[in-house]
Design a protein around this motif. Structure first.
Motif, PDB file in Angstrom:
ATOM      1  N   GLY A 248     -22.566  33.522 -36.961  1.00  0.00           N
ATOM      2  CA  GLY A 248     -23.654  33.952 -37.610  1.00  0.00           C
ATOM      3  C   GLY A 248     -24.069  35.041 -36.454  1.00  0.00           C
ATOM      4  N   VAL A 249     -25.403  35.406 -36.695  1.00  0.00           N
ATOM      5  CA  VAL A 249     -25.940  36.336 -35.564  1.00  0.00           C
ATOM      6  C   VAL A 249     -27.276  35.679 -35.105  1.00  0.00           C
ATOM      7  CG1 VAL A 249     -25.151  38.458 -36.939  1.00  0.00           C
ATOM      8  CG2 VAL A 249     -27.571  37.509 -37.367  1.00  0.00           C
ATOM      9  N   VAL A 250     -27.519  36.371 -33.966  1.00  0.00           N
ATOM     10  CA  VAL A 250     -28.795  35.574 -33.037  1.00  0.00           C
ATOM     11  C   VAL A 250     -29.525  37.221 -32.883  1.00  0.00           C
ATOM     12  CG1 VAL A 250     -29.402  34.868 -31.015  1.00  0.00           C
ATOM     13  CG2 VAL A 250     -27.325  34.121 -32.010  1.00  0.00           C
ATOM     14  N   PHE A 251     -30.913  37.207 -33.131  1.00  0.00           N
ATOM     15  CA  PHE A 251     -31.807  37.909 -32.699  1.00  0.00           C
ATOM     16  C   PHE A 251     -32.351  37.825 -31.478  1.00  0.00           C
ATOM     17  CE2 PHE A 251     -31.426  38.085 -37.341  1.00  0.00           C
ATOM     18  CZ  PHE A 251     -31.053  39.562 -37.473  1.00  0.00           C
ATOM     19  N   PRO A 252     -32.589  38.556 -30.535  1.00  0.00           N
ATOM     20  CA  PRO A 252     -33.249  38.456 -29.196  1.00  0.00           C
ATOM     21  C   PRO A 252     -34.434  37.891 -29.532  1.00  0.00           C
ATOM     22  CG  PRO A 252     -32.008  40.590 -29.266  1.00  0.00           C
ATOM     23  CD  PRO A 252     -32.091  40.048 -30.644  1.00  0.00           C
ATOM     24  N   GLY A 253     -34.953  36.794 -28.836  1.00  0.00           N
ATOM     25  CA  GLY A 253     -36.218  36.194 -29.123  1.00  0.00           C
ATOM     26  C   GLY A 253     -36.028  34.853 -29.585  1.00  0.00           C
ATOM     27  N   GLU A 254     -34.632  34.776 -30.252  1.00  0.00           N
ATOM     28  CA  GLU A 254     -34.470  33.417 -30.923  1.00  0.00           C
ATOM     29  C   GLU A 254     -33.875  32.367 -29.846  1.00  0.00           C
ATOM     30  OE1 GLU A 254     -33.531  34.099 -35.521  1.00  0.00           O
ATOM     31  OE2 GLU A 254     -31.909  34.478 -34.064  1.00  0.00           O
ATOM     32  N   THR A 255     -33.856  31.123 -29.927  1.00  0.00           N
ATOM     33  CA  THR A 255     -33.157  30.212 -29.039  1.00  0.00           C
ATOM     34  C   THR A 255     -31.979  29.665 -29.893  1.00  0.00           C
ATOM     35  OG1 THR A 255     -35.339  29.411 -28.383  1.00  0.00           O
ATOM     36  CG2 THR A 255     -33.611  27.911 -28.232  1.00  0.00           C
ATOM     37  N   ILE A 256     -30.681  29.534 -28.821  1.00  0.00           N
ATOM     38  CA  ILE A 256     -29.649  28.920 -29.022  1.00  0.00           C
ATOM     39  C   ILE A 256     -29.443  27.718 -28.566  1.00  0.00           C
ATOM     40  CG2 ILE A 256     -27.057  29.127 -28.791  1.00  0.00           C
ATOM     41  CD1 ILE A 256     -27.523  32.311 -28.071  1.00  0.00           C
ATOM     42  N   GLY A 257     -29.316  26.805 -29.526  1.00  0.00           N
ATOM     43  CA  GLY A 257     -28.789  25.246 -29.240  1.00  0.00           C
ATOM     44  C   GLY A 257     -27.679  25.001 -29.108  1.00  0.00           C
ATOM     45  N   VAL A 258     -27.238  24.368 -28.137  1.00  0.00           N
ATOM     46  CA  VAL A 258     -25.897  23.873 -27.919  1.00  0.00           C
ATOM     47  C   VAL A 258     -25.507  22.521 -27.919  1.00  0.00           C
ATOM     48  CG1 VAL A 258     -23.733  24.373 -26.403  1.00  0.00           C
ATOM     49  CG2 VAL A 258     -25.668  26.076 -26.585  1.00  0.00           C
ATOM     50  N   ARG A 259     -24.489  22.095 -28.605  1.00  0.00           N
ATOM     51  CA  ARG A 259     -24.187  20.688 -28.712  1.00  0.00           C
ATOM     52  C   ARG A 259     -22.569  20.642 -28.264  1.00  0.00           C
ATOM     53  NH1 ARG A 259     -24.840  17.586 -33.743  1.00  0.00           N
ATOM     54  NH2 ARG A 259     -23.743  19.196 -34.573  1.00  0.00           N
TER      55      ARG A 259
END
Length: 292
Positions: A248-259
């Motif tokens: 999927g995509v990420v828009f600048p300003g969003e937060t990426i959660g990593v597990r």
């Protein structure tokens, strides 16, 4: 037909020589968010990513971008047998295997070929493989990547395979997040990917997105860096390879959660958008970090 698999599969895309230095490594690390935590500017461990000198280490994902790091034009798509438009293309998946820790400076040559073309019905998937070697023939790293070409399937070709990485049914060994800055894509594009999809609002809208999106390889580097910092004590030399599918995509300003989960000689992981109106949206899937 815009894609002719008979011409494309096996096509030799040639070789190119390239070089890199600590300034390139530092820019790349900053582009994927290194040094973002409060206090990182005075933390010896964190400065291994952001300060030139004998302590500088190189995250293996740098090898993916090193051959084109100094490019200033949008990525070319003049692939044999593939008449496609940049606006149709998104990154499908990426892997790198490193054969030794990457040095902070050096020179190499890389040879690339088209290994497969898959017909997904409404889209095509084009796979490339590349190996970077030194002047004496020593292999430095090997990459395998795919691009997803919307609207170019349906010729009745092979659909290809899929390998799903099962995540453990237990609590992750690490659960962290990274807040993508509004200017993240504008910074990361200086690492050799000037695709206007990541910077030009009009181009992004023409491609079907409401705004420019973050480079998939930026998310790839962010996730690998977070996993390395959280589970490998920030030791880049402990990474033997990293594979991920862009889900999927990420828009600048969003937060990426990593597990991430330690599983024997590897780490398996996932990444999603955290918070906001797209909470839970996938970013990377089928992530595997192989230990060196």
């Amino acid at each position: 037909m815009p894609i002719d698999p008979d011409l494309a599969i096996g096509a030799d895309l040639g070789a190119r020589t390239f070089s890199w230095d600590p300034s390139d490594v530092l820019l790349y690390h900053l582009g994927i968010g290194a040094g973002w935590r409060p206090g990182d500017q005075v933390d010896e461990a964190a400065l291994r990513w952001t300060l030139d000198g004998p302590g500088l280490q190189v995250l293996p994902s740098f090898g993916v971008v090193a051959p084109t790091f100094h490019e200033t034009d949008p990525p070319p798509l003049d692939l044999p047998g593939c008449d496609i438009d940049l606006a149709q293309v998104v990154h499908g998946s990426q892997s790198i295997t490193v054969h030794a820790p990457l040095p902070p400076s050096g020179s190499a040559s890389v040879s690339t070929r088209i290994s497969d073309v898959w017909d997904k019905g409404r889209a095509a998937v084009i796979w490339q493989e590349a190996t970077a070697t030194t002047d004496d023939g020593t292999a430095l790293w090997t990459t395998r990547s795919s691009i997803f070409v919307r609207g170019e399937g349906g010729w009745g070709g092979e659909r290809g395979t899929s390998a799903t990485v099962e995540l453990p049914d237990r609590a992750p060994d690490t659960e962290t997040s990274y807040a993508v800055t509004p200017q993240q894509a504008l910074l990361y594009r200086l690492c050799g990917d000037r695709n206007p999809l990541h910077a030009d609002p009009a181009f992004a809208q023409a491609a079907g997105f409401p705004a420019p999106i973050l480079h998939g390889l930026c998310s790839y580097g962010i996730v690998l860096r977070e996993l390395t910092e959280q589970l490998l004590d920030g030791d880049a030399a402990a990474v033997g390879g990293f594979t991920a599918r862009f889900a999927g995509v990420v828009f600048p300003g969003e937060t990426i959660g990593v597990r991430g989960w330690r599983e024997g000689d590897r780490v398996v992981a996932s990444a999603t958008v955290v918070g906001g109106g797209r909470d839970g949206s996938p970013v990377l899937a089928d992530c595997v970090l192989d230990l060196a």
